[in-house]
Design an enzyme around this catalytic site. Structure first.
Site, PDB file in Angstrom:
ATOM      1  CG  HIS A 374      -1.600  -1.236   1.252  1.00  0.00           C
ATOM      2  ND1 HIS A 374      -2.853  -1.745   0.297  1.00  0.00           N
ATOM      3  CD2 HIS A 374      -1.097  -2.595   2.076  1.00  0.00           C
ATOM      4  CE1 HIS A 374      -2.963  -2.941   0.638  1.00  0.00           C
ATOM      5  NE2 HIS A 374      -2.303  -3.416   1.614  1.00  0.00           N
ATOM      6  CD  GLU A 389      -2.085  -3.771   4.706  1.00  0.00           C
ATOM      7  OE1 GLU A 389      -3.372  -3.466   4.455  1.00  0.00           O
ATOM      8  OE2 GLU A 389      -1.375  -4.676   4.323  1.00  0.00           O
ATOM      9  CG  HIS A 452       0.548  -6.818   2.357  1.00  0.00           C
ATOM     10  ND1 HIS A 452      -0.462  -5.949   1.682  1.00  0.00           N
ATOM     11  CD2 HIS A 452       1.476  -6.961   1.139  1.00  0.00           C
ATOM     12  CE1 HIS A 452      -0.066  -5.479   0.296  1.00  0.00           C
ATOM     13  NE2 HIS A 452       1.086  -6.216   0.064  1.00  0.00           N
ATOM     14  CD  GLU A 519      -1.535 -10.233   4.461  1.00  0.00           C
ATOM     15  OE1 GLU A 519      -1.747  -9.128   5.332  1.00  0.00           O
ATOM     16  OE2 GLU A 519      -2.303 -10.269   3.269  1.00  0.00           O
TER      17      GLU A 519
HETATM   18 ZN   LIG Z   1      -2.337  -5.294   2.473  1.00  0.00          ZN
END
Ligand SMILES: [Zn+2]
Length: 560
Positions: A374, A389, A452, A519
Protein backbone atom coordinates in the site's frame (compact mmCIF):
# COMPACT_ATOMS: atom_id res chain seq x y z
CA UNK A 1 -18.75 -60.19 26.80
CA UNK A 2 -21.60 -61.43 24.68
CA UNK A 3 -22.36 -59.34 21.66
CA UNK A 4 -25.72 -57.60 21.93
CA UNK A 5 -28.62 -59.26 20.29
CA UNK A 6 -28.83 -57.92 16.77
CA UNK A 7 -31.93 -55.93 16.08
CA UNK A 8 -34.55 -57.22 13.70
CA UNK A 9 -34.21 -56.64 10.00
CA UNK A 10 -35.93 -53.89 8.07
CA UNK A 11 -39.55 -54.16 7.14
CA UNK A 12 -40.43 -54.14 3.46
CA UNK A 13 -41.17 -50.84 1.79
CA UNK A 14 -44.96 -50.45 1.51
CA UNK A 15 -46.23 -51.16 -1.96
CA UNK A 16 -43.20 -53.12 -3.07
CA UNK A 17 -43.35 -56.80 -3.84
CA UNK A 18 -42.54 -58.97 -0.86
CA UNK A 19 -39.70 -60.68 -2.66
CA UNK A 20 -36.38 -59.97 -1.06
CA UNK A 21 -34.84 -56.81 -2.51
CA UNK A 22 -31.51 -57.26 -4.15
CA UNK A 23 -30.00 -53.87 -3.51
CA UNK A 24 -29.75 -51.36 -0.70
CA UNK A 25 -28.19 -48.02 0.01
CA UNK A 26 -25.95 -47.23 2.98
CA UNK A 27 -27.63 -44.57 5.14
CA UNK A 28 -25.33 -43.51 8.07
CA UNK A 29 -23.44 -40.30 7.34
CA UNK A 30 -20.20 -41.81 8.57
CA UNK A 31 -20.62 -44.97 6.54
CA UNK A 32 -21.32 -48.51 7.68
CA UNK A 33 -18.87 -51.17 8.75
CA UNK A 34 -18.49 -54.34 6.73
CA UNK A 35 -17.80 -57.16 9.18
CA UNK A 36 -16.48 -60.67 8.85
CA UNK A 37 -19.47 -62.20 10.61
CA UNK A 38 -23.11 -61.11 11.10
CA UNK A 39 -22.50 -59.50 14.49
CA UNK A 40 -21.24 -56.16 15.74
CA UNK A 41 -18.34 -58.02 17.30
CA UNK A 42 -17.32 -59.44 13.92
CA UNK A 43 -13.93 -58.25 12.71
CA UNK A 44 -14.20 -55.06 10.66
CA UNK A 45 -13.20 -55.49 7.02
CA UNK A 46 -14.01 -52.06 5.60
CA UNK A 47 -16.25 -49.04 6.00
CA UNK A 48 -18.76 -48.57 3.21
CA UNK A 49 -19.46 -44.88 2.61
CA UNK A 50 -22.89 -43.30 2.85
CA UNK A 51 -24.91 -43.51 -0.34
CA UNK A 52 -23.12 -46.58 -1.67
CA UNK A 53 -25.46 -49.01 -3.41
CA UNK A 54 -24.71 -52.57 -2.34
CA UNK A 55 -26.01 -55.90 -3.55
CA UNK A 56 -27.57 -58.10 -0.87
CA UNK A 57 -26.43 -61.70 -1.12
CA UNK A 58 -28.01 -63.24 1.95
CA UNK A 59 -29.84 -62.27 5.11
CA UNK A 60 -29.28 -63.52 8.62
CA UNK A 61 -30.74 -62.21 11.90
CA UNK A 62 -30.79 -58.57 10.92
CA UNK A 63 -27.55 -58.65 8.93
CA UNK A 64 -27.03 -58.73 5.19
CA UNK A 65 -24.15 -60.37 3.41
CA UNK A 66 -22.65 -58.16 0.72
CA UNK A 67 -19.49 -57.47 -1.22
CA UNK A 68 -17.62 -54.20 -1.15
CA UNK A 69 -14.16 -53.42 -2.51
CA UNK A 70 -13.43 -57.09 -3.22
CA UNK A 71 -14.33 -58.10 0.31
CA UNK A 72 -17.37 -60.09 1.31
CA UNK A 73 -18.85 -59.57 4.73
CA UNK A 74 -21.89 -58.51 6.70
CA UNK A 75 -23.61 -55.18 7.32
CA UNK A 76 -26.31 -54.33 9.88
CA UNK A 77 -29.65 -54.28 8.07
CA UNK A 78 -31.11 -51.45 10.09
CA UNK A 79 -28.77 -48.90 8.49
CA UNK A 80 -29.74 -49.79 4.96
CA UNK A 81 -32.44 -48.33 2.75
CA UNK A 82 -33.72 -51.06 0.49
CA UNK A 83 -33.90 -50.22 -3.19
CA UNK A 84 -36.27 -51.83 -5.68
CA UNK A 85 -34.17 -52.25 -8.79
CA UNK A 86 -37.22 -52.75 -11.06
CA UNK A 87 -38.60 -49.24 -10.90
CA UNK A 88 -37.72 -45.74 -9.92
CA UNK A 89 -40.90 -45.06 -7.92
CA UNK A 90 -39.56 -46.70 -4.84
CA UNK A 91 -36.24 -44.98 -4.67
CA UNK A 92 -35.51 -44.17 -1.08
CA UNK A 93 -36.39 -40.67 -0.05
CA UNK A 94 -33.40 -38.53 0.42
CA UNK A 95 -33.40 -35.29 2.32
CA UNK A 96 -33.58 -32.43 -0.15
CA UNK A 97 -30.18 -30.90 -0.78
CA UNK A 98 -30.24 -27.34 0.45
CA UNK A 99 -30.06 -25.25 -2.70
CA UNK A 100 -27.83 -22.28 -2.20
CA UNK A 101 -27.38 -20.88 -5.64
CA UNK A 102 -28.55 -17.35 -4.99
CA UNK A 103 -28.00 -14.84 -2.26
CA UNK A 104 -28.79 -11.27 -1.34
CA UNK A 105 -26.15 -8.82 -0.12
CA UNK A 106 -26.94 -7.72 3.44
CA UNK A 107 -23.99 -5.41 4.19
CA UNK A 108 -25.37 -1.88 4.65
CA UNK A 109 -22.56 -0.21 2.71
CA UNK A 110 -22.26 -2.90 0.10
CA UNK A 111 -19.89 -5.84 -0.05
CA UNK A 112 -16.46 -5.97 -1.65
CA UNK A 113 -15.89 -8.45 -4.45
CA UNK A 114 -12.28 -9.62 -4.12
CA UNK A 115 -10.02 -11.55 -6.44
CA UNK A 116 -9.52 -14.34 -3.96
CA UNK A 117 -11.41 -15.75 -0.97
CA UNK A 118 -9.59 -13.70 1.66
CA UNK A 119 -9.93 -10.23 3.10
CA UNK A 120 -6.44 -9.58 1.74
CA UNK A 121 -7.61 -10.30 -1.80
CA UNK A 122 -7.56 -7.34 -4.12
CA UNK A 123 -10.87 -5.48 -4.31
CA UNK A 124 -12.53 -5.67 -7.72
CA UNK A 125 -15.81 -3.85 -7.18
CA UNK A 126 -18.36 -3.17 -4.43
CA UNK A 127 -21.71 -4.94 -4.74
CA UNK A 128 -24.55 -2.80 -3.33
CA UNK A 129 -26.83 -3.89 -0.51
CA UNK A 130 -29.87 -5.94 -1.57
CA UNK A 131 -28.28 -6.95 -4.87
CA UNK A 132 -29.06 -10.55 -5.80
CA UNK A 133 -26.04 -12.62 -6.74
CA UNK A 134 -25.46 -16.10 -8.11
CA UNK A 135 -23.20 -18.29 -6.01
CA UNK A 136 -20.74 -20.10 -8.26
CA UNK A 137 -18.59 -21.76 -5.64
CA UNK A 138 -17.89 -21.68 -1.98
CA UNK A 139 -14.67 -21.79 0.01
CA UNK A 140 -13.94 -21.25 3.69
CA UNK A 141 -16.70 -18.79 4.34
CA UNK A 142 -16.44 -17.02 0.98
CA UNK A 143 -18.71 -17.24 -2.05
CA UNK A 144 -17.55 -16.93 -5.63
CA UNK A 145 -19.83 -14.77 -7.72
CA UNK A 146 -19.95 -12.51 -10.75
CA UNK A 147 -20.97 -8.87 -10.64
CA UNK A 148 -20.73 -6.34 -13.46
CA UNK A 149 -18.64 -8.72 -15.61
CA UNK A 150 -16.18 -9.27 -12.76
CA UNK A 151 -15.83 -12.65 -11.09
CA UNK A 152 -14.46 -12.81 -7.59
CA UNK A 153 -15.18 -13.66 -3.98
CA UNK A 154 -17.39 -12.15 -1.29
CA UNK A 155 -17.53 -12.88 2.42
CA UNK A 156 -20.42 -15.28 3.06
CA UNK A 157 -21.07 -13.47 6.31
CA UNK A 158 -22.92 -10.69 4.51
CA UNK A 159 -24.93 -12.82 2.13
CA UNK A 160 -28.42 -14.04 2.88
CA UNK A 161 -29.14 -17.19 0.92
CA UNK A 162 -32.36 -17.59 -1.02
CA UNK A 163 -33.52 -21.07 -1.96
CA UNK A 164 -33.49 -21.57 -5.72
CA UNK A 165 -36.72 -22.18 -7.60
CA UNK A 166 -38.30 -25.59 -7.58
CA UNK A 167 -38.03 -25.69 -11.36
CA UNK A 168 -34.28 -25.98 -11.20
CA UNK A 169 -33.23 -29.21 -12.85
CA UNK A 170 -31.96 -31.67 -10.28
CA UNK A 171 -28.32 -32.61 -10.58
CA UNK A 172 -27.73 -35.71 -12.68
CA UNK A 173 -26.30 -37.54 -9.73
CA UNK A 174 -26.14 -36.59 -6.07
CA UNK A 175 -23.07 -34.45 -5.52
CA UNK A 176 -20.26 -36.18 -3.73
CA UNK A 177 -20.16 -35.13 -0.10
CA UNK A 178 -17.77 -32.24 0.38
CA UNK A 179 -14.79 -32.93 2.57
CA UNK A 180 -12.70 -30.59 4.60
CA UNK A 181 -9.45 -30.74 6.49
CA UNK A 182 -8.63 -28.92 9.69
CA UNK A 183 -5.73 -26.53 9.12
CA UNK A 184 -5.48 -25.32 12.72
CA UNK A 185 -2.14 -26.72 13.88
CA UNK A 186 -3.24 -26.84 17.49
CA UNK A 187 -6.65 -28.27 16.82
CA UNK A 188 -9.99 -26.82 15.92
CA UNK A 189 -12.90 -26.56 18.29
CA UNK A 190 -16.10 -28.39 17.50
CA UNK A 191 -18.95 -26.27 18.81
CA UNK A 192 -22.63 -26.90 19.44
CA UNK A 193 -23.70 -23.89 17.37
CA UNK A 194 -22.11 -22.10 14.37
CA UNK A 195 -20.55 -19.29 16.43
CA UNK A 196 -17.34 -18.70 18.34
CA UNK A 197 -19.52 -18.38 21.44
CA UNK A 198 -21.07 -21.81 20.84
CA UNK A 199 -20.50 -24.39 23.52
CA UNK A 200 -17.33 -26.39 22.90
CA UNK A 201 -17.93 -30.11 22.37
CA UNK A 202 -14.44 -31.36 21.59
CA UNK A 203 -11.27 -30.47 19.69
CA UNK A 204 -10.60 -31.76 16.19
CA UNK A 205 -6.84 -32.28 15.71
CA UNK A 206 -5.03 -30.39 12.94
CA UNK A 207 -4.97 -32.29 9.64
CA UNK A 208 -8.14 -34.26 10.41
CA UNK A 209 -10.22 -35.03 7.33
CA UNK A 210 -13.98 -34.88 7.75
CA UNK A 211 -17.15 -34.72 5.74
CA UNK A 212 -18.99 -31.41 5.65
CA UNK A 213 -22.68 -31.89 6.38
CA UNK A 214 -23.80 -28.31 6.09
CA UNK A 215 -22.47 -24.76 5.85
CA UNK A 216 -23.75 -21.66 7.59
CA UNK A 217 -22.21 -18.19 7.85
CA UNK A 218 -18.68 -19.41 7.40
CA UNK A 219 -19.10 -22.38 9.77
CA UNK A 220 -19.19 -26.02 8.75
CA UNK A 221 -21.30 -28.69 10.37
CA UNK A 222 -19.27 -31.88 10.68
CA UNK A 223 -19.18 -35.15 12.56
CA UNK A 224 -16.05 -36.05 14.45
CA UNK A 225 -15.40 -38.81 16.93
CA UNK A 226 -19.15 -39.54 17.28
CA UNK A 227 -19.91 -35.85 17.94
CA UNK A 228 -21.73 -33.58 15.51
CA UNK A 229 -21.13 -29.85 15.72
CA UNK A 230 -19.73 -26.79 14.00
CA UNK A 231 -16.20 -25.68 13.14
CA UNK A 232 -15.04 -22.30 11.88
CA UNK A 233 -14.64 -22.39 8.09
CA UNK A 234 -11.59 -20.20 8.44
CA UNK A 235 -9.53 -23.17 9.57
CA UNK A 236 -10.93 -25.67 7.09
CA UNK A 237 -9.36 -26.46 3.77
CA UNK A 238 -11.83 -27.94 1.29
CA UNK A 239 -10.53 -31.23 -0.06
CA UNK A 240 -11.42 -32.36 -3.57
CA UNK A 241 -13.28 -35.65 -3.63
CA UNK A 242 -11.88 -38.58 -5.50
CA UNK A 243 -13.58 -41.93 -5.86
CA UNK A 244 -10.92 -43.37 -3.67
CA UNK A 245 -11.29 -41.15 -0.68
CA UNK A 246 -15.01 -41.69 -0.34
CA UNK A 247 -14.18 -44.95 1.37
CA UNK A 248 -11.52 -43.48 3.61
CA UNK A 249 -11.55 -42.03 7.02
CA UNK A 250 -15.06 -43.14 7.87
CA UNK A 251 -15.16 -43.42 11.58
CA UNK A 252 -18.70 -44.28 12.50
CA UNK A 253 -19.37 -47.76 13.64
CA UNK A 254 -22.89 -49.07 13.45
CA UNK A 255 -24.29 -46.09 15.30
CA UNK A 256 -25.08 -46.57 18.95
CA UNK A 257 -26.22 -50.17 18.92
CA UNK A 258 -23.74 -51.44 21.40
CA UNK A 259 -23.82 -49.88 24.85
CA UNK A 260 -20.55 -51.65 25.70
CA UNK A 261 -17.13 -50.43 24.70
CA UNK A 262 -16.09 -51.78 21.30
CA UNK A 263 -14.51 -55.17 21.58
CA UNK A 264 -12.17 -54.69 18.67
CA UNK A 265 -8.65 -53.55 19.18
CA UNK A 266 -8.13 -49.90 18.40
CA UNK A 267 -5.44 -49.23 15.83
CA UNK A 268 -2.73 -46.77 16.83
CA UNK A 269 -3.50 -43.29 15.58
CA UNK A 270 -1.24 -41.97 12.85
CA UNK A 271 -0.51 -38.32 12.30
CA UNK A 272 0.40 -37.23 8.80
CA UNK A 273 2.00 -33.84 8.97
CA UNK A 274 2.06 -32.01 5.64
CA UNK A 275 3.21 -28.78 7.17
CA UNK A 276 6.98 -29.09 7.59
CA UNK A 277 8.66 -27.77 4.45
CA UNK A 278 5.97 -29.51 2.46
CA UNK A 279 7.39 -32.90 3.39
CA UNK A 280 5.24 -35.77 4.61
CA UNK A 281 6.16 -37.26 7.95
CA UNK A 282 4.37 -40.22 9.38
CA UNK A 283 4.54 -40.23 13.14
CA UNK A 284 3.41 -42.55 15.84
CA UNK A 285 4.69 -45.93 14.72
CA UNK A 286 3.13 -48.52 12.51
CA UNK A 287 -0.50 -48.48 11.57
CA UNK A 288 -2.89 -47.87 8.76
CA UNK A 289 -3.04 -44.74 6.64
CA UNK A 290 -5.85 -43.89 4.30
CA UNK A 291 -5.60 -44.95 0.69
CA UNK A 292 -5.78 -41.28 -0.30
CA UNK A 293 -2.73 -40.46 1.76
CA UNK A 294 -1.03 -43.52 0.34
CA UNK A 295 -1.85 -42.38 -3.19
CA UNK A 296 -0.47 -38.93 -2.48
CA UNK A 297 2.70 -40.39 -1.03
CA UNK A 298 3.13 -42.59 -4.07
CA UNK A 299 2.61 -39.62 -6.34
CA UNK A 300 -0.60 -41.03 -7.84
CA UNK A 301 -2.95 -38.43 -6.43
CA UNK A 302 -2.83 -34.69 -6.39
CA UNK A 303 -1.32 -32.75 -3.56
CA UNK A 304 -0.07 -29.23 -3.70
CA UNK A 305 3.11 -30.57 -2.13
CA UNK A 306 3.40 -33.32 -4.71
CA UNK A 307 6.84 -32.12 -5.73
CA UNK A 308 8.25 -33.12 -2.39
CA UNK A 309 6.47 -36.33 -1.73
CA UNK A 310 8.82 -38.86 -3.24
CA UNK A 311 11.72 -37.96 -1.00
CA UNK A 312 11.92 -38.86 2.66
CA UNK A 313 14.72 -36.90 4.31
CA UNK A 314 15.65 -37.65 7.91
CA UNK A 315 13.16 -36.24 10.37
CA UNK A 316 14.05 -32.72 11.47
CA UNK A 317 14.91 -32.32 15.14
CA UNK A 318 11.65 -30.61 16.04
CA UNK A 319 9.71 -33.60 14.75
CA UNK A 320 11.99 -36.30 16.08
CA UNK A 321 12.02 -35.25 19.70
CA UNK A 322 9.53 -36.93 21.94
CA UNK A 323 6.38 -34.98 22.45
CA UNK A 324 5.97 -33.91 26.05
CA UNK A 325 2.85 -35.31 27.67
CA UNK A 326 -0.04 -33.08 26.82
CA UNK A 327 -1.21 -31.16 29.83
CA UNK A 328 -3.04 -28.22 28.44
CA UNK A 329 -5.81 -28.44 25.96
CA UNK A 330 -4.86 -27.24 22.50
CA UNK A 331 -5.07 -23.58 21.65
CA UNK A 332 -8.42 -22.54 20.42
CA UNK A 333 -8.25 -20.74 17.10
CA UNK A 334 -11.43 -18.87 17.96
CA UNK A 335 -10.25 -17.84 21.40
CA UNK A 336 -6.60 -17.43 20.65
CA UNK A 337 -3.81 -16.02 22.72
CA UNK A 338 -3.60 -13.07 22.77
CA UNK A 339 -7.26 -12.48 23.54
CA UNK A 340 -8.86 -9.33 22.24
CA UNK A 341 -8.86 -7.68 25.64
CA UNK A 342 -5.26 -8.46 26.62
CA UNK A 343 -3.48 -5.25 27.47
CA UNK A 344 -0.40 -4.69 25.36
CA UNK A 345 2.86 -4.60 27.26
CA UNK A 346 5.62 -3.13 25.05
CA UNK A 347 8.32 -4.29 27.49
CA UNK A 348 7.66 -7.82 26.25
CA UNK A 349 9.12 -6.88 22.86
CA UNK A 350 12.78 -7.83 23.39
CA UNK A 351 15.20 -6.82 20.62
CA UNK A 352 16.69 -9.79 18.79
CA UNK A 353 20.10 -9.79 17.09
CA UNK A 354 19.32 -10.80 13.49
CA UNK A 355 22.89 -11.99 12.83
CA UNK A 356 23.26 -14.71 15.49
CA UNK A 357 25.05 -17.70 13.88
CA UNK A 358 25.03 -16.01 10.47
CA UNK A 359 28.44 -15.24 8.92
CA UNK A 360 29.38 -11.71 7.87
CA UNK A 361 28.27 -10.64 4.40
CA UNK A 362 26.25 -13.81 4.13
CA UNK A 363 24.10 -12.33 1.36
CA UNK A 364 26.86 -10.65 -0.66
CA UNK A 365 25.92 -10.64 -4.34
CA UNK A 366 22.20 -11.12 -3.72
CA UNK A 367 19.67 -8.59 -5.00
CA UNK A 368 16.43 -8.42 -3.05
CA UNK A 369 13.38 -6.34 -3.84
CA UNK A 370 11.22 -5.31 -0.90
CA UNK A 371 7.61 -4.28 -1.42
CA UNK A 372 6.04 -2.41 1.51
CA UNK A 373 2.32 -2.91 0.90
CA UNK A 374 0.00 0.00 0.00
CA UNK A 375 1.11 3.63 0.45
CA UNK A 376 0.13 7.06 -0.86
CA UNK A 377 -3.60 7.19 -1.57
CA UNK A 378 -4.05 3.59 -0.42
CA UNK A 379 -3.84 3.20 3.37
CA UNK A 380 -4.41 -0.57 3.22
CA UNK A 381 -6.34 -2.06 6.13
CA UNK A 382 -7.03 0.00 9.24
CA UNK A 383 -7.12 -1.13 12.85
CA UNK A 384 -9.60 -0.42 15.65
CA UNK A 385 -7.29 2.39 16.86
CA UNK A 386 -7.36 3.91 13.37
CA UNK A 387 -3.79 3.01 12.48
CA UNK A 388 -3.10 2.15 8.85
CA UNK A 389 -1.39 -0.81 7.28
CA UNK A 390 0.71 1.38 4.97
CA UNK A 391 2.33 3.02 8.03
CA UNK A 392 3.41 -0.37 9.42
CA UNK A 393 4.64 -2.03 6.25
CA UNK A 394 7.12 0.73 5.37
CA UNK A 395 9.07 0.82 8.69
CA UNK A 396 9.32 -2.99 8.67
CA UNK A 397 10.64 -2.93 5.10
CA UNK A 398 13.11 -0.15 5.94
CA UNK A 399 14.37 -2.09 8.98
CA UNK A 400 14.75 -5.15 6.76
CA UNK A 401 16.62 -3.09 4.18
CA UNK A 402 19.12 -2.07 6.88
CA UNK A 403 19.71 -5.65 7.96
CA UNK A 404 20.01 -6.98 4.40
CA UNK A 405 22.41 -4.19 3.47
CA UNK A 406 24.58 -5.03 6.49
CA UNK A 407 24.57 -8.64 5.30
CA UNK A 408 25.98 -7.53 1.95
CA UNK A 409 22.82 -7.74 -0.17
CA UNK A 410 21.72 -5.10 -2.64
CA UNK A 411 18.22 -3.95 -1.69
CA UNK A 412 15.65 -2.42 -4.03
CA UNK A 413 12.34 -1.02 -2.82
CA UNK A 414 9.01 -0.52 -4.59
CA UNK A 415 8.54 2.54 -2.38
CA UNK A 416 10.64 4.26 0.29
CA UNK A 417 8.11 6.79 1.54
CA UNK A 418 4.37 7.22 1.85
CA UNK A 419 3.70 7.09 -1.87
CA UNK A 420 2.58 4.74 -4.59
CA UNK A 421 4.98 3.55 -7.28
CA UNK A 422 2.09 3.99 -9.72
CA UNK A 423 3.05 6.26 -12.62
CA UNK A 424 -0.21 5.99 -14.58
CA UNK A 425 -2.06 9.25 -15.17
CA UNK A 426 -4.86 8.07 -12.91
CA UNK A 427 -4.14 6.12 -9.72
CA UNK A 428 -5.97 2.82 -9.28
CA UNK A 429 -5.12 -0.10 -7.02
CA UNK A 430 -4.47 -2.23 -10.09
CA UNK A 431 -2.13 0.34 -11.66
CA UNK A 432 -0.32 0.51 -8.32
CA UNK A 433 0.16 -3.28 -8.28
CA UNK A 434 1.21 -3.30 -11.94
CA UNK A 435 3.89 -0.74 -11.13
CA UNK A 436 5.25 -2.93 -8.32
CA UNK A 437 5.37 -5.97 -10.59
CA UNK A 438 7.04 -3.99 -13.38
CA UNK A 439 9.76 -2.88 -10.97
CA UNK A 440 10.31 -6.46 -9.80
CA UNK A 441 10.49 -7.82 -13.34
CA UNK A 442 12.85 -5.15 -14.63
CA UNK A 443 15.55 -5.18 -11.98
CA UNK A 444 17.03 -8.66 -12.16
CA UNK A 445 16.48 -9.24 -8.45
CA UNK A 446 16.80 -12.67 -6.85
CA UNK A 447 13.73 -12.37 -4.62
CA UNK A 448 10.56 -10.31 -4.22
CA UNK A 449 9.28 -9.87 -0.65
CA UNK A 450 5.92 -8.13 -0.20
CA UNK A 451 5.11 -7.00 3.34
CA UNK A 452 1.52 -6.56 4.51
CA UNK A 453 -0.75 -6.64 7.56
CA UNK A 454 -3.80 -8.89 7.63
CA UNK A 455 -7.34 -7.89 8.60
CA UNK A 456 -10.57 -9.70 9.33
CA UNK A 457 -14.07 -8.87 10.53
CA UNK A 458 -13.61 -10.86 13.74
CA UNK A 459 -11.15 -8.87 15.90
CA UNK A 460 -10.06 -12.01 17.77
CA UNK A 461 -8.40 -13.47 14.68
CA UNK A 462 -4.63 -13.01 14.79
CA UNK A 463 -1.37 -14.46 13.55
CA UNK A 464 1.07 -14.62 10.68
CA UNK A 465 0.47 -16.02 7.19
CA UNK A 466 2.90 -16.36 4.29
CA UNK A 467 1.48 -16.54 0.77
CA UNK A 468 3.07 -17.84 -2.39
CA UNK A 469 1.48 -18.29 -5.80
CA UNK A 470 1.33 -21.49 -7.82
CA UNK A 471 1.00 -19.24 -10.89
CA UNK A 472 4.44 -17.73 -10.33
CA UNK A 473 6.97 -19.35 -12.71
CA UNK A 474 9.27 -19.79 -9.71
CA UNK A 475 6.56 -21.34 -7.54
CA UNK A 476 8.77 -24.12 -6.19
CA UNK A 477 11.35 -21.59 -5.03
CA UNK A 478 8.56 -19.31 -3.77
CA UNK A 479 7.10 -22.10 -1.64
CA UNK A 480 10.53 -22.87 -0.22
CA UNK A 481 11.08 -19.18 0.54
CA UNK A 482 7.63 -18.90 2.14
CA UNK A 483 8.36 -21.88 4.40
CA UNK A 484 11.74 -20.48 5.45
CA UNK A 485 10.32 -17.05 6.26
CA UNK A 486 7.33 -18.49 8.08
CA UNK A 487 9.56 -20.50 10.41
CA UNK A 488 12.03 -17.75 11.23
CA UNK A 489 9.45 -14.96 11.64
CA UNK A 490 7.20 -16.96 13.97
CA UNK A 491 10.26 -18.10 15.89
CA UNK A 492 11.11 -14.49 16.72
CA UNK A 493 7.81 -12.61 17.01
CA UNK A 494 5.88 -15.60 18.48
CA UNK A 495 2.64 -14.88 16.68
CA UNK A 496 0.04 -17.55 15.92
CA UNK A 497 1.31 -19.63 13.02
CA UNK A 498 -1.32 -19.52 10.28
CA UNK A 499 0.99 -21.30 7.91
CA UNK A 500 2.03 -21.02 4.30
CA UNK A 501 -0.90 -20.67 1.93
CA UNK A 502 -1.26 -20.54 -1.83
CA UNK A 503 -2.63 -17.11 -2.71
CA UNK A 504 -4.08 -15.78 -5.93
CA UNK A 505 -2.42 -12.41 -5.43
CA UNK A 506 -1.51 -10.07 -8.26
CA UNK A 507 2.04 -9.29 -7.20
CA UNK A 508 2.81 -12.99 -6.70
CA UNK A 509 1.09 -14.23 -9.85
CA UNK A 510 2.82 -11.75 -12.13
CA UNK A 511 6.35 -11.47 -10.81
CA UNK A 512 8.85 -13.71 -12.59
CA UNK A 513 11.20 -14.24 -9.65
CA UNK A 514 10.63 -16.18 -6.41
CA UNK A 515 8.04 -14.09 -4.59
CA UNK A 516 6.16 -14.23 -1.30
CA UNK A 517 3.66 -12.00 0.48
CA UNK A 518 3.92 -11.90 4.25
CA UNK A 519 0.92 -10.92 6.36
CA UNK A 520 2.88 -10.18 9.51
CA UNK A 521 -0.04 -9.83 11.91
CA UNK A 522 -3.67 -8.69 12.04
CA UNK A 523 -4.11 -4.95 12.27
CA UNK A 524 -7.79 -5.73 13.02
CA UNK A 525 -6.76 -7.47 16.26
CA UNK A 526 -6.26 -4.76 18.94
CA UNK A 527 -3.28 -6.52 20.51
CA UNK A 528 -1.52 -7.08 17.22
CA UNK A 529 -2.39 -3.58 16.06
CA UNK A 530 -0.46 -2.31 19.11
CA UNK A 531 2.45 -4.64 18.37
CA UNK A 532 2.62 -3.51 14.76
CA UNK A 533 3.19 0.06 15.92
CA UNK A 534 6.08 -0.90 18.18
CA UNK A 535 9.50 -0.26 16.63
CA UNK A 536 11.14 -3.23 18.40
CA UNK A 537 8.42 -5.51 17.06
CA UNK A 538 8.95 -4.11 13.57
CA UNK A 539 12.71 -4.66 13.76
CA UNK A 540 12.21 -8.16 15.12
CA UNK A 541 9.80 -8.96 12.30
CA UNK A 542 12.46 -7.69 9.88
CA UNK A 543 15.07 -9.87 11.63
CA UNK A 544 12.78 -12.86 11.17
CA UNK A 545 12.34 -12.17 7.45
CA UNK A 546 16.10 -11.74 7.04
CA UNK A 547 16.83 -15.04 8.77
CA UNK A 548 14.25 -16.73 6.54
CA UNK A 549 15.92 -15.28 3.43
CA UNK A 550 19.29 -16.50 4.69
CA UNK A 551 17.85 -19.97 5.35
CA UNK A 552 16.34 -19.99 1.85
CA UNK A 553 19.73 -19.39 0.24
CA UNK A 554 21.55 -21.88 2.45
CA UNK A 555 19.08 -24.80 2.57
CA UNK A 556 18.53 -26.88 -0.54
CA UNK A 557 15.09 -26.81 -2.09
CA UNK A 558 13.41 -30.19 -1.45
CA UNK A 559 14.02 -32.38 -4.47
CA UNK A 560 11.36 -33.44 -6.93
ZN1 LIG B 1 -2.25 -5.33 2.46
Amino acid sequence: MEPPRPSPGPSGTPGTPTTRPKQAEITPAGGLNLRESPSSSGAKLATIPQGTLITLLEEQAGWYKTTFADQTGWVAAEYLTLVDPSGSDNQPDKPAEPKTRQGVITAANGLNLRDNPSSSGEKLVTIPKDATIQILAEQSGWYQTTYETKTGWISAEYVSLIPSEASDPPPASPPAPKKGKSTAANGLNLRATPAAAGEKITTVPGGTLFEIIEEENGWYKISFDSHTGWVSGEYVEIVENTDEDKADDAKADEPAVNPNPPSEETLPEITIDLSVNGTVYILGGSGVISSTAQSIIEGKAFSKYKENLRDFPPLPAEIKKEEPPEEEEPDDPEEPAPPVDTEYDPSREVPVDPFIDIPEYALAGKVIMLDPGHGGPDPGASGPSKTHEKDNTLPIALALKDILTQAGAEVLMTREDDSSPCTASKYTELEDLKARVALANSCNADLFISIHNDAFTNPAVNGTTVFYSAANPKNVESLHLAGSIRTSVIDIIKTTDRGVKPGNLYVLNNTKIPAILLEIAFISNPYEEARLQNQTFRENAAAGIFRGIYAYFTTPIPKD
